[in-house]
Design an enzyme around this catalytic site. Structure first.
Site, PDB file in Angstrom:
ATOM      1  N   ASP B  11       0.886  -1.172   0.000  1.00 15.08           N
ATOM      2  CA  ASP B  11       0.000   0.000   0.000  1.00 15.08           C
ATOM      3  C   ASP B  11       0.914   1.209   0.000  1.00 15.08           C
ATOM      4  O   ASP B  11       1.677   1.413   0.948  1.00 15.08           O
ATOM      5  CB  ASP B  11      -0.878   0.019   1.260  1.00 15.08           C
ATOM      6  N   ASP B 130     -14.177  -3.903  -2.403  1.00 16.98           N
ATOM      7  CA  ASP B 130     -14.120  -3.803  -0.944  1.00 16.98           C
ATOM      8  C   ASP B 130     -15.523  -4.100  -0.418  1.00 16.98           C
ATOM      9  O   ASP B 130     -16.459  -3.336  -0.676  1.00 16.98           O
ATOM     10  CB  ASP B 130     -13.699  -2.396  -0.507  1.00 16.98           C
TER      11      ASP B 130
END
Lengths: 200, 250
Positions: B11, B130
């Site tokens: 990330d 998500d």
């Protein structure tokens, strides 16, 4: 003098990994977008990006010439879709292929498609010599179905053995991506470069 | 036979790899090109690079780091975060990505999936979802998990497949960052519904969690960040652990 490899850019995808890998293995790489330049190539690599028709589009006007070059011994390597275009045609599209390999490209069968990830290639070909781990990276939904004896390696997918590695004259074809297959892939590319140098 | 894949996830925020809990509270853990190369040496099957800054101003900087990461990497690299158009996808591929993941933009305009698939091939189009449990189902959230959409996550995964996605990167917001294991019911529900590969993500805190998600669901790959970033175990150790328990890995 390093081997000069002509890498075909069909204008549809990323040539970054393959170019970098070949250079890393000691070759000098010329990327061409105008396929008329292929007639001067000493060794050709057809990279593995895009869809069948789109990949053939720029090659089509030079099809007979390129096929004759490969059949008469110019060393070449086709990767994934770049291997599939060596066949006569594909269920994925309507364009003819280069027709170097006799047979067609057919849909891959299985519960999970695309076949994506690392799988074993069983092959005794000299291009595999020195490969410590026979897992290579695959990402495809179609596969070659040869109508002549050109298969030099196979892979098992969902219980079925499929041909994934081909050779005819001095033209190699891989369904897998050596340029994304870490150390094993680099070994195959280095072996291919050595092979190409030996037949020039 | 096809092996199960282990995918360390970077990330990336402002050029650094960061790690947070439930999408919040970020800490720096390293530099993407170095971490990616190190994970390849450990036996990582792929690397995922998610730009979580994803603001327009930093776009070029991020692409520069993608290039630097790709130039030293010989396993597939997936790049995601802030991909809004076919042009963004082309930029990421040209920078050296092998696959590109789209999330919010695909929910907003699903035709981006088919456009990217037609332009570059399904094999490089990853749809990132998500999902968060709401009542008896899972809902799709976008914008880094901040915006509810009212869309059912399982149905959305199926639709993404129909539109030409080559793979689903499925993150559970309920388990992400809390290290209690992958969301088995969500992963199972999506893997049962689609016939493209599913990458399980969110919640990995131990090697056992990776084993569980492979043993109990049809996931093709497991994505993990903190267990690798904090050197709790190496990719090689995870693979040995899986191998000892009958999961086929490279």
């Amino acid at each position: 003098m390093p081997l000069r490899i002509t890498l075909t850019d069909y204008g549809v995808g990323n040539l970054y990994s393959i170019r970098r890998s070949l250079e890393n293995c000691g070759a000098k790489v010329d990327v061409i977008r105008d396929m008329s330049g292929l007639k001067d190539a000493e060794c050709i690599v057809f990279p593995g990006v895009g869809a069948f028709d789109k990949t053939m589009e720029k090659l089509l006007p030079h099809r007979d010439e390129v096929r004759d070059m490969l059949l008469s011994g110019t060393p070449a390597l086709g990767i994934c879709i770049g291997m599939q275009i060596l066949y006569e045609g594909s269920a994925e599209g309507s364009s003819p292929g280069l027709g170097v390999f006799k047979g067609k490209v057919v849909p891959l069968e299985g519960e999970v498609i695309p076949h994506m990830g690392w799988n074993q290639v069983v092959s005794g070909d000299p291009l595999m010599s020195g490969v410590a781990d026979n897992n290579f990276y695959f990402a495809h939904s179609f596969r070659g179905s040869p109508e002549e004896d050109i298969t030099i390696g196979t892979t098992e997918y969902e219980g079925t053995t499929i041909p994934t590695f081909f050779r005819k004259a001095n033209t190699y074809g891989t369904q897998f991506h050596p340029e994304k297959s870490s150390d094993s892939g680099m070994t195959v590319l280095r072996n291919f470069i050595r092979f190409a140098e030996s037949v020039l | 036979m096809l092996t199960k894949r282990i995918i360390p996830c970077l990330d990336v925020k402002d050029g650094k790899v960061v790690k947070g809990v439930n999408f919040k509270g970020l800490r720096d853990v390293g530099y993407p090109p170095e971490m990616a190369a190190d994970y390849e040496r450990q036996g990582a099957d792929e690397i995922t690079f998610l730009d979580i800054t994803a603001s327009l101003e930093t776009r070029q900087t991020v692409l520069g780091i993608v290039s630097e990461t790709a130039s030293n990497l010989f396993v597939p690299l997936t790049v995601g975060g802030g991909i809004r158009s076919v042009a963004d996808m082309r930029d990421a591929l040209n920078a050296g990505a092998d696959k590109v993941s789209v999330n919010s933009a695909a929910v907003k305009d699903p035709s981006i999936i088919s456009e990217c698939a037609e332009s570059f091939g399904s094999q490089c189009v990853v749809v990132a979802i998500d999902g968060k449990r709401v009542g008896d189902h899972w809902e799709v959230f976008t914008h880094g998990g901040t915006k509810p959409t009212g869309i059912d996550a399982v149905e959305w995964a199926k639709r993404a497949e129909d539109l030409g996605a080559g793979e689903i990167l499925l993150t559970s917001m309920d388990t992400d960052g809390v290290k209690t294991g992958y969301d088995i019911p969500l992963t199972e529900a999506v893997a049962d519904e689609v016939s493209i590969p599913v990458i399980a993500s969110g919640g990995c805190g131990s090697m056992e969690h990776i084993y569980d998600v492979f043993a109990r669901t049809g996931a093709s790959a497991a994505l993990a960040a903190s267990i690798f970033h904090y050197n709790e175990c190496t990719v090689a150790e995870v693979k040995q652990y899986l191998r000892d328990r009958g999961i086929v890995v490279r």
